[in-house]
Design a protein around this motif. Structure first.
Motif, mmCIF file in Angstrom:
data_model
loop_
_atom_site.group_PDB
_atom_site.id
_atom_site.type_symbol
_atom_site.label_atom_id
_atom_site.label_comp_id
_atom_site.label_asym_id
_atom_site.label_seq_id
_atom_site.Cartn_x
_atom_site.Cartn_y
_atom_site.Cartn_z
ATOM 1 N N LEU A 1 89.463 82.555 35.851
ATOM 2 C CA LEU A 1 89.166 82.177 37.235
ATOM 3 C C LEU A 1 88.875 80.678 37.344
ATOM 4 O O LEU A 1 89.338 80.008 38.274
ATOM 5 N N ILE A 2 88.108 80.157 36.390
ATOM 6 C CA ILE A 2 87.761 78.733 36.393
ATOM 7 C C ILE A 2 89.007 77.871 36.199
ATOM 8 O O ILE A 2 89.185 76.835 36.854
ATOM 9 N N GLN B 1 93.729 74.732 41.442
ATOM 10 C CA GLN B 1 93.738 74.643 42.903
ATOM 11 C C GLN B 1 93.089 73.355 43.395
ATOM 12 O O GLN B 1 93.531 72.753 44.377
ATOM 13 N N LYS B 2 92.037 72.907 42.691
ATOM 14 C CA LYS B 2 91.385 71.651 43.078
ATOM 15 C C LYS B 2 92.306 70.459 42.837
ATOM 16 O O LYS B 2 92.313 69.499 43.617
ATOM 17 N N ASP B 3 93.083 70.510 41.752
ATOM 18 C CA ASP B 3 94.050 69.437 41.501
ATOM 19 C C ASP B 3 95.106 69.384 42.598
ATOM 20 O O ASP B 3 95.490 68.313 43.073
ATOM 21 N N LYS C 1 93.557 67.860 45.680
ATOM 22 C CA LYS C 1 93.470 66.396 45.626
ATOM 23 C C LYS C 1 94.793 65.756 46.007
ATOM 24 O O LYS C 1 94.838 64.771 46.760
ATOM 25 N N ILE C 2 95.886 66.327 45.489
ATOM 26 C CA ILE C 2 97.214 65.783 45.807
ATOM 27 C C ILE C 2 97.491 65.917 47.304
ATOM 28 O O ILE C 2 97.979 64.981 47.948
ATOM 29 N N ILE C 3 97.154 67.065 47.865
ATOM 30 C CA ILE C 3 97.373 67.283 49.297
ATOM 31 C C ILE C 3 96.536 66.320 50.119
ATOM 32 O O ILE C 3 97.009 65.739 51.106
#
Length: 313
Positions: A228-229, A235-237, A240-242
């Motif tokens: 999960l981590i 998803q956080k990466d 950031k790109i978005i």
């Protein structure tokens, strides 16, 4: 169809009766169309693991008070007589599917639902529009009571009255019933929790329900949580790109306005504004330094739980 008389029920007794099945106000939540309550919260409630605290709720209070006003106005405008039934209805095949209707329409195979809405939600009622959770609610009621159609009346902002007729949609009713039966038979009866989603309702609920913890207590989790981590980091990466891409587009548009010292720009399809916004805030550092007594008097301490993840090396 089964009926339970609610006329002599107290409010707490009525709430307990509601917990023995799925009511109209639960349907939108179970289907994921209620931003204030998630399927997970409904599951906790129906399985007796959590009971929502009965606190003062102004919208709910005035909704109950104005229900009779809305019903009378509906009769005044349409000439249709309605009556309060004081009953809890249960589905003929699936008795855990239940309904507490606002009014029965006399002489018609129909029901009336009475609503109140904030002025800021008026656009949800424009034209033929009706908020999804209410569509699901009345279709569920038509299913339980085997009615052909329903009326819904709403008082918006205390000054605009609208009523609409909703036809029975058997295909939608079947889809709703299948999901509700699955929720009850699988999630509730087998004590299998629905997925914990990322909705605002679930986020707020987690913050409220788990506001406290045992100081210094540690637990061990397994490989599933590591996965999960890893997914969270991925998803956080992507996020950031978005966010960088969003900022890039916004900056390109700002540059167009900035070069002309403009606050407003008009395209064939959009209106762009970039205007100064003035806000007044208290300088707490300066206040603490120059007026410590006043600062201490009005200082408010709050406690929250900070969530963080650090890789073990």
């Amino acid at each position: 169809m089964r009926e339970i008389n609610t006329l002599d029920m107290g409010h707490l007794e009525w709430l307990e009766a509601r917990r023995t099945g799925i009511g109209g106000s639960d349907v939108g939540s179970i289907l994921g169309f209620n931003k204030y309550k998630s399927p997970y919260q409904v599951w906790l409630d129906k399985t007796g693991q959590w009971k929502e605290e009965q606190t003062d709720n102004e919208p709910a209070y005035w909704g109950n008070v104005l229900e009779e006003v809305v019903a009378r106005e509906f009769t005044e405008r349409t000439g249709k007589k309605v009556r309060r039934m004081n009953k809890m209805y249960r589905h003929r095949e699936h008795p855990f599917l239940q309904a507490n209707i606002d009014r029965d329409v006399v002489g018609e195979p129909a029901i009336l639902e009475c609503k109140t809405a904030n002025t800021f939600l008026a656009d949800q009622w424009e034209g033929d529009s009706i908020p999804e959770q209410y569509i699901f609610q009345v279709q569920h009621y038509m299913n339980v009571l085997n009615r052909d159609y329903a009326y819904i009346a709403v008082l918006i902002g205390g000054q605009k009255f609208i009523w609409k007729r909703i036809e029975r949609d058997q295909e939608l009713i079947q889809l709703i019933q299948e999901r509700l039966v699955e929720f009850w038979e699988v999630n509730v009866k087998q004590m299998i929790p629905p997925s914990i989603d990322g909705s605002d309702a679930t986020t707020a609920f987690m913050k409220e329900r788990y506001a406290s913890s045992e100081v210094g207590k540690e637990i061990l989790l397994g490989q599933a949580e590591d996965e999960l981590i890893a997914s969270l980091k991925e998803q956080k990466d992507i996020k950031k790109i978005i966010e960088i891409n969003i900022s890039q587009i916004e900056n390109q548009l700002k540059d167009k306005l900035g070069q002309s010292h403009a606050e407003v720009a008009i395209t064939p399809s959009n209106l762009i504004t970039w205007k100064p916004v003035v806000s007044n805030r208290i300088d707490t550092k300066k206040l603490k330094a120059e007026q410590p007594t006043i600062y201490e008097k009005y200082r408010r301490t709050s406690t929250s739980r900070r969530f963080s993840i650090k890789e073990i090396k």
